[in-house]
Design an enzyme around this catalytic site. Sequence first.
Site, mmCIF file in Angstrom:
data_model
loop_
_atom_site.group_PDB
_atom_site.id
_atom_site.type_symbol
_atom_site.label_atom_id
_atom_site.label_comp_id
_atom_site.label_asym_id
_atom_site.label_seq_id
_atom_site.Cartn_x
_atom_site.Cartn_y
_atom_site.Cartn_z
ATOM 1 C CG ASP A 1 -2.049 0.928 1.234
ATOM 2 O OD1 ASP A 1 -1.849 2.108 0.873
ATOM 3 O OD2 ASP A 1 -3.166 0.496 1.570
ATOM 4 C CB SER B 1 -4.904 4.664 4.211
ATOM 5 O OG SER B 1 -3.687 4.198 3.716
ATOM 6 C CG ASP C 1 1.296 2.846 -8.215
ATOM 7 O OD1 ASP C 1 0.464 1.947 -8.447
ATOM 8 O OD2 ASP C 1 1.266 3.964 -8.763
ATOM 9 C CB SER D 1 -18.573 -3.204 -5.957
ATOM 10 O OG SER D 1 -19.697 -2.394 -5.721
ATOM 11 C CE1 TYR E 1 -15.201 1.334 -7.005
ATOM 12 C CE2 TYR E 1 -17.604 1.392 -7.136
ATOM 13 C CZ TYR E 1 -16.454 0.900 -6.561
ATOM 14 O OH TYR E 1 -16.537 -0.030 -5.561
ATOM 15 C CE LYS F 1 -13.991 -2.322 -7.218
ATOM 16 N NZ LYS F 1 -12.681 -2.751 -6.680
ATOM 17 C CG PHE G 1 -24.528 -6.185 -1.110
ATOM 18 C CD1 PHE G 1 -23.793 -7.307 -1.549
ATOM 19 C CD2 PHE G 1 -25.672 -5.856 -1.798
ATOM 20 C CE1 PHE G 1 -24.227 -8.074 -2.644
ATOM 21 C CE2 PHE G 1 -26.118 -6.619 -2.879
ATOM 22 C CZ PHE G 1 -25.388 -7.726 -3.291
ATOM 23 C CG ASN G 2 -24.059 0.024 0.574
ATOM 24 O OD1 ASN G 2 -24.449 -0.737 -0.303
ATOM 25 N ND2 ASN G 2 -24.044 1.325 0.411
ATOM 26 C CG ASP H 1 -27.966 7.207 -4.986
ATOM 27 O OD1 ASP H 1 -26.870 6.621 -4.960
ATOM 28 O OD2 ASP H 1 -28.266 8.143 -4.207
HETATM 29 C C1 UD1 Z 1 -21.533 3.445 -3.656
HETATM 30 C C2 UD1 Z 1 -21.364 2.630 -4.895
HETATM 31 C C3 UD1 Z 1 -20.750 1.322 -4.534
HETATM 32 C C4 UD1 Z 1 -19.436 1.559 -3.871
HETATM 33 C C5 UD1 Z 1 -19.648 2.409 -2.638
HETATM 34 C C6 UD1 Z 1 -18.299 2.714 -2.002
HETATM 35 C C7 UD1 Z 1 -22.903 2.756 -6.787
HETATM 36 C C8 UD1 Z 1 -24.299 2.563 -7.255
HETATM 37 N N1 UD1 Z 1 -22.669 2.429 -5.516
HETATM 38 O O1 UD1 Z 1 -22.530 2.798 -2.869
HETATM 39 O O2 UD1 Z 1 -20.543 0.531 -5.657
HETATM 40 O O3 UD1 Z 1 -18.826 0.342 -3.542
HETATM 41 O O4 UD1 Z 1 -20.319 3.615 -2.993
HETATM 42 O O5 UD1 Z 1 -17.823 3.953 -2.274
HETATM 43 O O6 UD1 Z 1 -22.057 3.150 -7.522
HETATM 44 N N2 UD1 Z 1 -26.895 8.976 1.014
HETATM 45 C C9 UD1 Z 1 -27.570 10.089 1.477
HETATM 46 N N3 UD1 Z 1 -26.843 11.161 1.893
HETATM 47 C C10 UD1 Z 1 -25.473 11.175 1.855
HETATM 48 C C11 UD1 Z 1 -24.789 10.031 1.380
HETATM 49 C C12 UD1 Z 1 -25.530 8.952 0.963
HETATM 50 O O7 UD1 Z 1 -28.796 10.114 1.503
HETATM 51 O O8 UD1 Z 1 -24.880 12.200 2.231
HETATM 52 C C13 UD1 Z 1 -27.670 7.805 0.572
HETATM 53 C C14 UD1 Z 1 -27.470 7.461 -0.880
HETATM 54 O O9 UD1 Z 1 -28.347 8.187 -1.691
HETATM 55 C C15 UD1 Z 1 -27.745 5.963 -0.867
HETATM 56 C C16 UD1 Z 1 -27.281 5.507 0.523
HETATM 57 O O10 UD1 Z 1 -27.213 6.702 1.301
HETATM 58 O O11 UD1 Z 1 -29.111 5.733 -0.955
HETATM 59 C C17 UD1 Z 1 -25.909 4.862 0.506
HETATM 60 O O12 UD1 Z 1 -25.014 5.709 -0.199
HETATM 61 P P1 UD1 Z 1 -23.444 5.468 -0.188
HETATM 62 O O13 UD1 Z 1 -22.975 5.248 1.202
HETATM 63 O O14 UD1 Z 1 -22.818 6.562 -0.979
HETATM 64 O O15 UD1 Z 1 -23.251 4.079 -0.929
HETATM 65 P P2 UD1 Z 1 -23.807 3.583 -2.354
HETATM 66 O O16 UD1 Z 1 -24.091 4.708 -3.253
HETATM 67 O O17 UD1 Z 1 -24.879 2.596 -2.081
#
Ligand code: UD1
Length: 338
Positions: A32, A37, A59, A125, A150, A154, A179-180, A298
């Site tokens: 890394d 980070s 890198d 992802s 992005y 993947k 997922f998230n 989204d």
């Molecule tokens: C996104 C990417 C995912 C990636 C991840 C990591 C897409 C579709 N998704 O996930 O592939 O691995 O980021 O960076 O490309 N939200 C708010 N307010 C905010 C921030 C987010 O309402 O200030 C909502 C978003 O609209 C969404 C949810 O929270 O509905 C999650 O958002 P986020 O944490 O950014 O993740 P993803 O968009 O799901």
Amino acid sequence: MDKVIVTGGAGFIGSHTCVELMAAGMAPVIVDDLRNSEERVLGGLEKITGKKPVIHRIDCTDQAALDRVFAAEKPGSVIHFAADKAVGESVADPLKYYHNNVGSLATLLRVMHRHRVNDIVFSSSCTVYGDSKDLPVTEASASGQAASPYGYTKVVCEQMLRDVSAADPHLRAVMLRYFNPIGAHPSGQIGELPIGVPNNLVPFITQTAAGIREKLTVHGDDYPTRDGSCIRDYIHVVDLAKAHVAALRWLSGRKAPVCEVFNLGTGQGNTVLEAVRTFEEVNGVKVPYVIGPRRPGDVVAMYADTTKSREVLGWKTELTLADALRDAWHWQQALGKG
Ligand code: UD1
């Protein structure tokens, strides 16, 4: 001890995975350059594990440097986390994403081949499912239609692994579709370190609760969901980290060639507003928020069918959304306002 090259091992998911690898008796070797980070992650890892992390600051698109690391360390396997991940930035600067994300995997696979290292776990992802109507999504659901450059890196990396695996009878690859990922190590020693204003929901929530941000904007409350906000499958980063140990163990028992994909989620979908409310309840702090317009790109809802990872890898999540939001707040408090 089995040495595992962990590219991006100082990052959010990478650092938590190093902890779990060590707990499982494996020896992570971090590769890394710390561009995304901070040094403090290494200190945090040392506090948790009692051992100074081994790190090579290079890198991953630098083939000669990677070659030297493989020659010196003689690893048995690789987990490849190192990648850029900001969706918005990838739209503005797609070449950075194709160069770093696609380029680093191609370089790594070359170096692995030269050194006869055959096992790789790759960070993919759920973005590869695009705007899937097939919910919960299974590994067999249609993929390949991402919403951003992005996301397409993947898609391309997954295809690269399938192609290389078809051509190389020794390669054994696992592609993990996250997922998230949220939360932090319960010790409060390592966690997510967003640069600048966070794009992702949970760091924005914790920074708002800490008073660093004035208020959260919920991106849309007019989606066809139970409260109008988007649904995601939020998985605790410690559960996610453990899946990498399970994947390496599963791979080592397989006959080559292997190229398998697994969903890593909880199987539960939660709305943005549910996440905010759970955060407030579990931590006893307020998160001021306003409803804003939908965020371009989204998807309405995304959550995993986890049958395959449960049945094949023998892995499932053990922690809840509340656990993750409690640990995320603990980490934010350890960081302070800085
Ligand atoms: C996104 C990417 C995912 C990636 C991840 C990591 C897409 C579709 N998704 O996930 O592939 O691995 O980021 O960076 O490309 N939200 C708010 N307010 C905010 C921030 C987010 O309402 O200030 C909502 C978003 O609209 C969404 C949810 O929270 O509905 C999650 O958002 P986020 O944490 O950014 O993740 P993803 O968009 O799901």
